[in-house]
Design an enzyme around this catalytic site. Structure first.
Site, mmCIF file in Angstrom:
data_model
loop_
_atom_site.group_PDB
_atom_site.id
_atom_site.type_symbol
_atom_site.label_atom_id
_atom_site.label_comp_id
_atom_site.label_asym_id
_atom_site.label_seq_id
_atom_site.Cartn_x
_atom_site.Cartn_y
_atom_site.Cartn_z
ATOM 1 C CG ASN A 288 -0.173 0.232 2.507
ATOM 2 O OD1 ASN A 288 0.849 -0.387 2.775
ATOM 3 N ND2 ASN A 288 -0.674 1.149 3.308
ATOM 4 C CB CYS A 290 1.913 4.245 4.381
ATOM 5 S SG CYS A 290 1.045 5.815 4.180
ATOM 6 C CD GLU A 292 0.487 1.034 6.344
ATOM 7 O OE1 GLU A 292 -0.681 1.448 6.287
ATOM 8 O OE2 GLU A 292 1.451 1.636 5.825
#
Length: 820
Positions: A288, A290, A292
């Site tokens: 995704n 970001c 994580e």
């Protein structure tokens, strides 16, 4: 209030910024308080329980939120409000090599763009692996042509993201990944050098084989399944070898780019797949936005965090302790809530719904680690601080997995659960024996349960600005500026939760140097200490961790390079770093002392602004540019002239001399239809310049003007690989504004993306004017002539928007966006 809760946490008044962020981002309809948002979320999720349980579960879900569970932004903003919006934060979308259509279930490029646009429109952030797209110059047999390569198509994804407004009135977020062995990897690494792809985070997918080649100083093959125009060698695995490179040289290009402007990040693909609970059912190659959540094609996940400050008892005392019992109770309820969100969500695409049903991924993590450590008297950069973080992660893991087993007993395991293969996975083998036994007997409801995400805005709205995710505090107090509807600027004081509580208890906080030793901020610790914290926590997280390793601007390049090698050796799944530099600027700016004059907002006023009522006597230096552009009515040619004048003054205690635009002129045919708007526009720009107004902002506003006659082709941008890409604008006004921007960029008055250059920089430029030659059209400005900042901030308008700690942050007003 529970008697075991922190005695003072809820007694502190809410910060103004927290209340405003709550109202703007999460409160819906008549809601004005955190309690009302929590009640809506509890009611919406409980509605998907069996009828006899709904009321009981609604009360339990409200209790969990009151005691530290913070659902991610998508759940808080969209649950129970009737929007056709997803409750999932995280998606990965597949991208095939074909232009359109589908092959083996994978969409072609333009079908993938349509699917991602729908996903972002519903509120999801999207990641892609572009490695399937054939390299630039390779054969396209069907049309007897040459491919343009993945980076060229990324520009179309970038434009789509820029155009599509996602649910909740925010722009979409994207992560672009390319494998290290793709023949276009050098172009990808340099993709952001010229300011392109402002709607992408970029990461290189690195393999263990490549890292071993780096350490051994060996050679490395760049390969692809598509046949090159001039075949070199076809490997037994069916991949064509395009080139062979020295691994260390390629690695240095990755690290140098990251050192210079914080991208690309690095994903360690073999570690990601080796630790994947579903190693037997999927391959992971992207995350995704970001980072994580590594996800398969059409993979999806919702998120939530435990606010660790809510479990600290008797903070700042010798008896300070952490309440693990309550953490385990809250974590168990949080897992149930996140599992229900999979049933409550609106799915943008049917393939995502199928993935969600088959695997039931959720991502429970924590926020406020840095603040909680301070409250407990532990340093983030010390062994005991890391030991505490590891204990929290281990307890959270065991509580979450135990709760998912109980859900499986009640509702059934996820459909792709295979007990033998699942328990043979690397992560599952580290689970306690009793948990493994229960999983073997009852199954488990969710394939993955843990993820540590960035939490910037939810931490502000729901956790009194407890520190972001796994991060330490960047600063104990800073100022956040917000542009109001009347165009005025409101300034908030924003303080870290632990610092506020320490002050609330009657302690002196007037001198940071006199604070207790556990008050340590991100830039006061070494880069290795950031890395060690990730390494301490990662073994207990089945997905991944979003964290930024901050390093100072003067951090040596060789040491910086070693950070990434150390991260690979430590078993991390990826790494992102941030070093203040001339391209991206600094991470955040601390509020100046009250007596200091507030600095001008970038892009709001020109440096050393001074009003000129009339043209000064004598000659003005001018530049003229011939501009050609094409509309539906045909090709047009105009001449643009900008006159400059020297301005001297005192700013920040220094005597400065700069050169400012004074007059704009474009001759117009008296009989032409556009004569009036051409003349009036140039006169208004000239008036704005003479009044000391913001030329940067005026031109940016002009570029937003739209007409109904279709796009205007005017000018070009040069890609990182040297290819010139034609520019299309929404109107003639926008095209003229673009060319005026380019003239001022070449002159050094504006930075490369249209933002205002600082007065100090302009002073240096003027001093160099006698020796620096004029920059030819289309060429890069000389070193030192223009200082790039970031993308345009949607809140204050400054060109100061950067990705920090997994969130989008504005260094001018401290706007936060794009977080969980």
């Amino acid at each position: 209030m529970n008697a075991s809760d922190s005695l003072f946490a809820n007694a502190m008044p809410t910060q103004d910024v927290s209340a405003d962020v709550l109202r703007e981002k999460y409160a819906k309809g008549d809601e004005t308080t955190v309690a009302q948002v929590r009640a809506r979320v509890a009611r919406a999720l409980a509605a998907h329980e069996a009828e006899p349980l709904r009321l009981e579960m609604e009360q339990l879900f409200l209790w969990a939120q009151d005691h530290g569970f913070v659902p991610a932004g998508r759940i808080n903003s969209a649950a129970g409000v009737g929007l056709k919006a997803t409750l999932m934060n995280c998606f990965v979308q597949p991208v095939g090599d074909a232009i359109s259509g589908r092959a083996a279930g994978t969409p072609g490029i333009y079908d993938a763009i349509a699917e991602s646009a729908e996903t972002m429109r519903r509120g999801g952030g999207v990641g892609y692996d572009f490695s399937a797209i054939r390299p630039a110059g390779s054969l396209v047999k069907g049309t007897q042509s040459r491919a343009s390569g993945p980076v060229s198509y990324m520009a179309v994804f970038d434009a789509s993201c820029r155009t599509v407004e996602s649910a909740g009135a925010r722009r979409g977020a994207q992560m672009g990944v390319l494998r290290i062995d793709h023949p276009d990897i050098e172009t990808f690494i340099a993709a952001k050098d010229g300011g392109a792809f402002s709607n992408f985070n970029l990461s290189v997918g690195v393999t263990d084989a490549f890292m071993r080649a780096v350490l051994d100083d060996g050679e490395f093959e760049l390969t692809h399944a598509a046949e090159p125009a001039e075949p070199i060698r076809l490997r037994p695995d069916g991949r064509w070898v395009y080139r062979t490179v020295r691994a260390r040289d390629l690695w240095d290009r990755v690290i140098r780019s990251t050192y210079d402007h914080a991208e690309p990040g690095v994903l360690f693909l073999d570690r990601i797949n080796g630790e994947n609970n579903l190693y037997y059912a999927e391959t992971l190659s992207a995350t995704n936005p970001c980072g994580e959540q590594p996800l398969p094609p059409y993979g999806c996940c919702d998120l939530g965090s435990l606010n660790l400050t809510r479990f600290v008892r008797q903070p700042f005392t010798a008896q300070a302790r952490f309440d693990f019992d309550t953490l385990r109770e809250v974590a168990a309820v949080a897992v149930r809530m996140l599992d229900l969100a999979l049933d409550a969500t609106e799915w943008p695409l049917p393939q995502q719904a199928e993935e969600g049903r088959n695997k039931r991924r959720v991502g429970l993590g924590f926020l406020g680690l840095g603040s909680a450590l301070v409250m407990l008297g532990l340093r983030y950069d010390a062994d005991d601080g890391r030991a505490f973080a590891a204990e929290v992660a281990r307890e959270l893991r065991d509580a979450a997995y135990g709760a998912s087993v109980e859900l499986a007993r009640e509702k059934g395991p996820f459909p792709l659960f295979d007990p033998e293969q699942y328990l043979d996975g690397a992560f599952a083998q580290r689970l306690p024996d009793d948990l493994r036994e229960r999983i073997a007997r009852h199954g488990i409801r969710n394939s993955h349960l843990l993820s540590i995400a960035p939490t910037g805005t939810i931490a502000l709205a729901f956790a009194d600005n407890a520190s972001n995710g796994i991060e330490p505090a960047f600063s104990w107090v800073y100022q956040r500026k917000k542009r109001m509807p009347d165009d005025s600027m409101r300034v908030y004081e924003v303080a870290d939760h632990a610092w506020r509580l320490y002050r609330h208890l009657g302690n002196d906080v007037s001198d940071d140097s006199a604070l207790p030793p556990q008050f340590v901020t991100a830039l006061e610790m070494s880069a290795q200490d950031h890395l060690r914290m990730m390494a301490a926590v990662q073994p207990y997280v089945d997905s991944a961790i979003s964290k930024t390793v901050n390093v100072p601007a003067d951090y040596p390049f060789d040491d910086f390079r070693d950070l990434y090698t150390e991260a690979w050796r430590a078993g991390l799944k990826g790494l992102a770093t941030y070093r203040p530099n001339d391209v991206t600027g600094s991470v955040l700016s601390i509020a100046p002392p009250p007596a200091a004059a507030a600095p001008a907002e970038p892009g709001d006023v020109d440096p050393l602004c001074r009003r000129f009522e009339s043209r000064p006597p004598g000659e003005l230096e001018s530049v003229t540019s011939k501009v050609e552009y094409t509309t539906q009515e045909g090709k047009k040619t105009v001449y643009l002239t900008i006159s400059f004048m020297r301005v001297e003054g005192r700013l920040g205690g220094r005597d400065l001399a700069i050169e400012r635009p004074f007059e704009f002129f474009m001759p117009a045919n008296q009989r032409s239809e556009g004569h009036q708007w051409i003349t009036s526009t140039m006169r208004l720009l000239s008036l704005a310049a003479r009044a000391g107004g913001s030329i940067a902002k005026a031109l940016a506003d002009m570029r937003a003007v739209v007409w109904e006659k279709g796009p205007v082709r005017c000018g070009h941008l040069t890609r990182a690989d040297g290819v010139q890409v034609p520019m299309y604008h929404d109107s003639e006004v926008a095209a003229i504004a673009f060319m005026l921007q380019q003239m001022l960029i070449r002159r050094g008055f504006l930075e490369p993306y249209g933002g205002q250059v600082s007065a100090e920089r302009l002073d240096r430029l003027l001093a160099q004017r006698a020796t620096v030659h004029a920059v030819p059209a289309g060429a890069a400005a000389p070193a030192g002539t223009a200082e790039a900042t970031g993308a345009k901030c949607p809140e204050c308008g400054a060109r100061a928007l950067h990705k920090v700690d997994g969130c989008t942050r504005c260094t001018a007003c401290h706007y936060l966006g794009g977080c969980a």
